[in-house]
Motif scaffolding. Structure first.
Motif, short mmCIF file in Angstrom:
data_model
loop_
_atom_site.label_atom_id
_atom_site.label_comp_id
_atom_site.label_asym_id
_atom_site.label_seq_id
_atom_site.Cartn_x
_atom_site.Cartn_y
_atom_site.Cartn_z
N ALA A 63 0.86 -1.20 -0.08
CA ALA A 63 0.00 0.22 0.15
C ALA A 63 0.83 1.44 0.09
O ALA A 63 0.76 2.35 -0.94
CB ALA A 63 -0.74 0.26 1.44
N MET A 64 1.74 1.15 0.85
CA MET A 64 2.65 2.35 0.68
C MET A 64 3.62 2.58 -0.44
O MET A 64 3.80 3.62 -0.92
CB MET A 64 3.90 2.23 1.96
N LEU A 65 3.98 1.42 -1.11
CA LEU A 65 4.82 1.45 -2.41
C LEU A 65 3.67 2.02 -3.28
O LEU A 65 4.26 2.91 -4.34
CB LEU A 65 5.19 0.13 -2.73
N GLY A 68 3.64 5.72 -3.26
CA GLY A 68 5.09 6.38 -3.54
C GLY A 68 5.70 6.59 -2.01
O GLY A 68 6.78 7.44 -2.38
N ILE A 69 5.30 6.03 -1.10
CA ILE A 69 5.83 6.13 0.27
C ILE A 69 6.97 5.20 0.37
O ILE A 69 6.71 3.98 0.19
CB ILE A 69 4.78 6.12 1.23
N ASP A 70 8.00 5.79 0.79
CA ASP A 70 9.33 4.52 1.17
C ASP A 70 9.03 4.35 2.43
O ASP A 70 9.17 4.68 3.51
CB ASP A 70 10.75 5.41 0.97
N TRP A 71 8.59 2.88 2.66
CA TRP A 71 8.27 2.32 3.89
C TRP A 71 9.39 1.84 4.74
O TRP A 71 9.24 1.77 5.81
CB TRP A 71 7.59 0.76 3.68
N ARG A 72 10.83 2.02 4.24
CA ARG A 72 11.91 1.85 5.06
C ARG A 72 11.94 3.15 5.83
O ARG A 72 12.65 2.95 7.03
CB ARG A 72 12.99 1.78 4.22
N ARG A 73 11.67 4.24 5.42
CA ARG A 73 11.82 5.46 6.42
C ARG A 73 10.70 6.48 5.93
O ARG A 73 10.98 7.46 5.56
CB ARG A 73 13.14 6.17 5.99
N PRO A 74 9.44 5.97 6.50
CA PRO A 74 8.21 6.98 6.26
C PRO A 74 8.56 8.25 6.87
O PRO A 74 8.98 8.37 8.20
CB PRO A 74 7.00 6.19 6.71
N ALA A 75 7.94 9.09 6.28
CA ALA A 75 8.14 10.71 6.76
C ALA A 75 6.39 10.84 7.37
O ALA A 75 5.83 11.13 6.74
CB ALA A 75 8.33 11.76 5.66
N TRP A 76 6.48 10.85 8.80
CA TRP A 76 5.50 11.36 9.35
C TRP A 76 4.89 12.73 9.20
O TRP A 76 5.79 13.36 9.81
CB TRP A 76 5.18 10.83 10.65
N THR A 77 3.92 13.36 8.95
CA THR A 77 3.80 14.71 9.05
C THR A 77 2.61 14.87 10.08
O THR A 77 2.13 14.08 10.59
CB THR A 77 3.10 15.11 7.71
N ALA A 78 2.72 16.18 10.56
CA ALA A 78 1.81 16.76 11.55
C ALA A 78 0.47 16.93 11.07
O ALA A 78 0.21 16.99 9.82
CB ALA A 78 2.23 17.80 12.22
#
Length: 84
Positions: A63-65, A68-78
């Motif tokens: 789902a992250m792929l 386009g989210i890199d699941w190895r280092r996801p960037a969490w946003t506020a």
């Protein structure tokens, strides 16, 4: 050792373009094959490094792929401070 996966097993097969901005997902839905195709306007799809020629992903990683989210280092946003 290379192991073939039976296409009717429920597995999702992912293929990416050479420049990594395109991805295709192929899966069997019980009546036929479904092809999902996505092109990113910016950035590239992260891609796992295959150990034996294939890479196995969890459903969350897939789902992250797809997003386009890199699941190895996801960037969490506020969360948004204010909803309009």
């Amino acid at each position: 050792m290379w192991r073939a996966t039976y296409p009717h097993s429920g597995a999702v097969f992912a293929f990416r373009g050479r420049r990594r901005e395109r991805i295709k997902l192929l899966m069997w839905d019980g009546q036929g094959f479904c092809l999902y195709y996505k092109v990113l306007e910016k950035g590239r799809f992260p891609w796992p490094s295959p150990a034996d020629g294939t890479a196995r992903l969890t459903s969350a990683q897939l789902a992250m792929l797809w997003e386009g989210i890199d699941w190895r280092r996801p960037a969490w946003t506020a969360p948004p401070a204010r909803v309009v």
